[in-house]
Motif scaffolding. Structure first.
Motif, PDB file in Angstrom:
ATOM      1  N   SER A 111      28.336  88.854  -0.533  1.00 19.26           N
ATOM      2  CA  SER A 111      28.302  89.695  -1.742  1.00 19.26           C
ATOM      3  C   SER A 111      28.358  88.856  -3.028  1.00 19.26           C
ATOM      4  N   ARG A 112      28.936  87.651  -2.932  1.00 10.26           N
ATOM      5  CA  ARG A 112      29.012  86.827  -4.141  1.00 10.26           C
ATOM      6  C   ARG A 112      27.643  86.290  -4.576  1.00 10.26           C
ATOM      7  N   LEU A 113      26.642  86.512  -3.715  1.00 10.23           N
ATOM      8  CA  LEU A 113      25.286  86.081  -4.082  1.00 10.23           C
ATOM      9  C   LEU A 113      24.456  87.250  -4.634  1.00 10.23           C
TER      10      LEU A 113
ATOM     11  N   VAL B 105      42.967  88.554   8.949  1.00  8.49           N
ATOM     12  CA  VAL B 105      43.288  89.527  10.010  1.00  8.49           C
ATOM     13  C   VAL B 105      42.448  89.220  11.251  1.00  8.49           C
ATOM     14  N   ALA B 106      41.166  88.878  11.037  1.00  9.10           N
ATOM     15  CA  ALA B 106      40.295  88.549  12.177  1.00  9.10           C
ATOM     16  C   ALA B 106      40.837  87.323  12.917  1.00  9.10           C
ATOM     17  N   ALA B 107      41.295  86.327  12.167  1.00  2.00           N
ATOM     18  CA  ALA B 107      41.832  85.103  12.797  1.00  2.00           C
ATOM     19  C   ALA B 107      43.123  85.426  13.551  1.00  2.00           C
TER      20      ALA B 107
ATOM     21  N   LEU C  99      28.111  78.279   2.147  1.00  2.00           N
ATOM     22  CA  LEU C  99      27.224  78.924   1.168  1.00  2.00           C
ATOM     23  C   LEU C  99      27.834  80.244   0.716  1.00  2.00           C
ATOM     24  N   ASP C 100      28.569  80.187  -0.390  1.00  2.00           N
ATOM     25  CA  ASP C 100      29.253  81.383  -0.886  1.00  2.00           C
ATOM     26  C   ASP C 100      28.702  81.881  -2.222  1.00  2.00           C
ATOM     27  N   THR C 101      28.438  80.941  -3.118  1.00  2.00           N
ATOM     28  CA  THR C 101      28.185  81.306  -4.515  1.00  2.00           C
ATOM     29  C   THR C 101      26.814  80.774  -4.977  1.00  2.00           C
TER      30      THR C 101
HETATM   31  N1  LIG Z   1      35.443  89.509  11.803  1.00  2.00           N
HETATM   32  C1  LIG Z   1      35.479  89.385  10.473  1.00  2.00           C
HETATM   33  N2  LIG Z   1      34.865  88.332   9.880  1.00  2.00           N
HETATM   34  C2  LIG Z   1      34.921  88.233   8.542  1.00  2.00           C
HETATM   35  C3  LIG Z   1      35.591  89.182   7.732  1.00  2.00           C
HETATM   36  N3  LIG Z   1      35.470  88.806   6.438  1.00  2.00           N
HETATM   37  C4  LIG Z   1      34.752  87.661   6.437  1.00  2.00           C
HETATM   38  N4  LIG Z   1      34.394  87.319   7.702  1.00  2.00           N
HETATM   39  C5  LIG Z   1      33.630  86.151   8.120  1.00  2.00           C
HETATM   40  O1  LIG Z   1      34.302  85.006   7.632  1.00  2.00           O
HETATM   41  C6  LIG Z   1      33.381  83.998   7.236  1.00  2.00           C
HETATM   42  C7  LIG Z   1      33.600  83.651   5.762  1.00  2.00           C
HETATM   43  O2  LIG Z   1      33.323  84.831   5.060  1.00  2.00           O
HETATM   44  P1  LIG Z   1      33.440  85.021   3.489  1.00  2.00           P
HETATM   45  O3  LIG Z   1      32.837  83.872   2.771  1.00  2.00           O
HETATM   46  O4  LIG Z   1      34.829  85.400   3.171  1.00  2.00           O
HETATM   47  O5  LIG Z   1      32.541  86.331   3.329  1.00  2.00           O
HETATM   48  P2  LIG Z   1      30.984  86.434   3.210  1.00  2.00           P
HETATM   49  O6  LIG Z   1      30.555  87.739   3.703  1.00  2.00           O
HETATM   50  O7  LIG Z   1      30.328  85.260   3.857  1.00  2.00           O
HETATM   51  O8  LIG Z   1      30.739  86.349   1.638  1.00  2.00           O
HETATM   52  P3  LIG Z   1      31.331  87.304   0.448  1.00  2.00           P
HETATM   53  O9  LIG Z   1      30.897  88.723   0.716  1.00  2.00           O
HETATM   54  O10 LIG Z   1      30.677  86.733  -0.766  1.00  2.00           O
HETATM   55  O11 LIG Z   1      32.812  87.128   0.451  1.00  2.00           O
HETATM   56  C8  LIG Z   1      31.992  84.551   7.567  1.00  2.00           C
HETATM   57  O12 LIG Z   1      31.660  84.126   8.875  1.00  2.00           O
HETATM   58  C9  LIG Z   1      32.221  86.052   7.533  1.00  2.00           C
HETATM   59  O13 LIG Z   1      31.281  86.746   8.331  1.00  2.00           O
HETATM   60  C10 LIG Z   1      36.228  90.298   8.400  1.00  2.00           C
HETATM   61  O14 LIG Z   1      36.820  91.181   7.800  1.00  2.00           O
HETATM   62  N5  LIG Z   1      36.140  90.339   9.759  1.00  2.00           N
END
Ligand SMILES: Nc1nc2c(ncn2[C@@H]2O[C@H](COP(=O)(O)OP(=O)(O)OP(=O)(O)O)[C@@H](O)[C@H]2O)c(=O)[nH]1
Ligand SMILES: O=C(O)[C@H](O)COP(=O)(O)O
Length: 233
Positions: free
Chosen positions: A19-21, A85-87, A186-188
């Protein structure tokens, strides 16, 4: 009883990922990017780390099916409640299944390198402890915990410092390892700029997987016919 740490890949629904993109990539492209990142992470683990079992944590039935096709076990979340929470859910699963350690890797690393991951795994302390690879923005791009639930997960901004602090408070041995590729997720929009700069620097030596990612992230014309992948369902 499994000997090697379980590799845990948490994966959010592609439709809400990255979403940050949103300011630089339309929704379809963000979902395609998240899917591409996830698939190559699964392929990498299967091919390069076959001595480690793989667990995908997800709330998405489609991602669960994709993970199973790549030989991963799946822990389905009732709903996505964030990376920590997932971890934590994964750690409880790991414990139940007899793993003495787990390694969480997010599915958004630009370039996965077997040598780096093996280096990180080899840094595992003999007993309880943690190994952290910080992300370039201060997050945590790899977290090895032994036992799996050795500390409370605190992913998010500046989480590598938070994880280190938790280890200190708990008296756990903690190694922080800076890894050139693993620190780059790759976040931003700035991360996309960094990917662009990396590819310009490497020119013809750019690995094909990076070119493919670049094609998904860039508004410029594709460098190879790989962009046709975007039209796949
Ligand atoms: N199972 C699970 N994985 C998650 C969750 N939130 C993030 N992830 C995963 O964690 C990793 C890092 O995610 P983030 O950078 O926080 O989220 P993102 O969707 O990639 O990017 P943003 O929407 O910009 O935050 C990615 O592999 C995501 O798919 C969650 O609530 N549950
Ligand atoms: O600590 C974090 O949250 C990790 O770096 C993963 O999240 P990110 O992809 O948002 O950096």
């Amino acid at each position: 009883m499994p000997v090697n740490p379980l590799i845990v890949i948490p994966v959010k629904d592609f439709g809400v990922a990255k979403s940050r993109l949103a300011g630089v990539l339309p929704a379809g492209r963000r979902a395609a990017l998240a899917r591409r990142l996830c698939e190559r992470t699964l392929r990498f683990c299967r091919r390069r780390l076959p001595d480690h079992d793989l667990l995908v944590v997800t709330a998405s039935p489609a991602i669960a099916a994709l993970a199973r096709r790549h030989g991963a076990r799946v822990l389905e979340e009732p709903r996505a409640a964030g990376l920590s929470v997932a971890a934590r859910r994964a750690a409880a699963w790991s414990r139940r299944h007899g793993y003495t350690a787990q390694l969480v890797i997010p599915a958004d690393i630009a370039r996965l390198d077997e040598g780096e991951i093996r280096h990180l795994l080899a840094a595992r302390p003999a007993g309880a402890g943690v190994v952290i690879c910080p992300a370039s923005d201060g997050g945590t791009n790899a977290l090895l915990t032994s036992p799996p639930d050795a500390l409370p997960f605190r992913f998010g901004e500046r989480s590598s410092e938070a994880h280190r602090e938790s280890a200190r408070r708990l008296g756990l041995p903690c190694r922080v390892i800076e890894l050139e590729h693993l620190r780059f997720d790759l976040d931003t929009p700035d991360d996309l700029g960094a990917l662009d700069a990396l590819i310009q620097r490497q020119g013809g030596d750019t690995p094909q997987e990076l070119t493919r990612l670049w094609n998904l992230c860039s508004n410029r014309p594709a460098m190879t016919p790989e962009a046709a992948w975007l039209t796949m369902p």
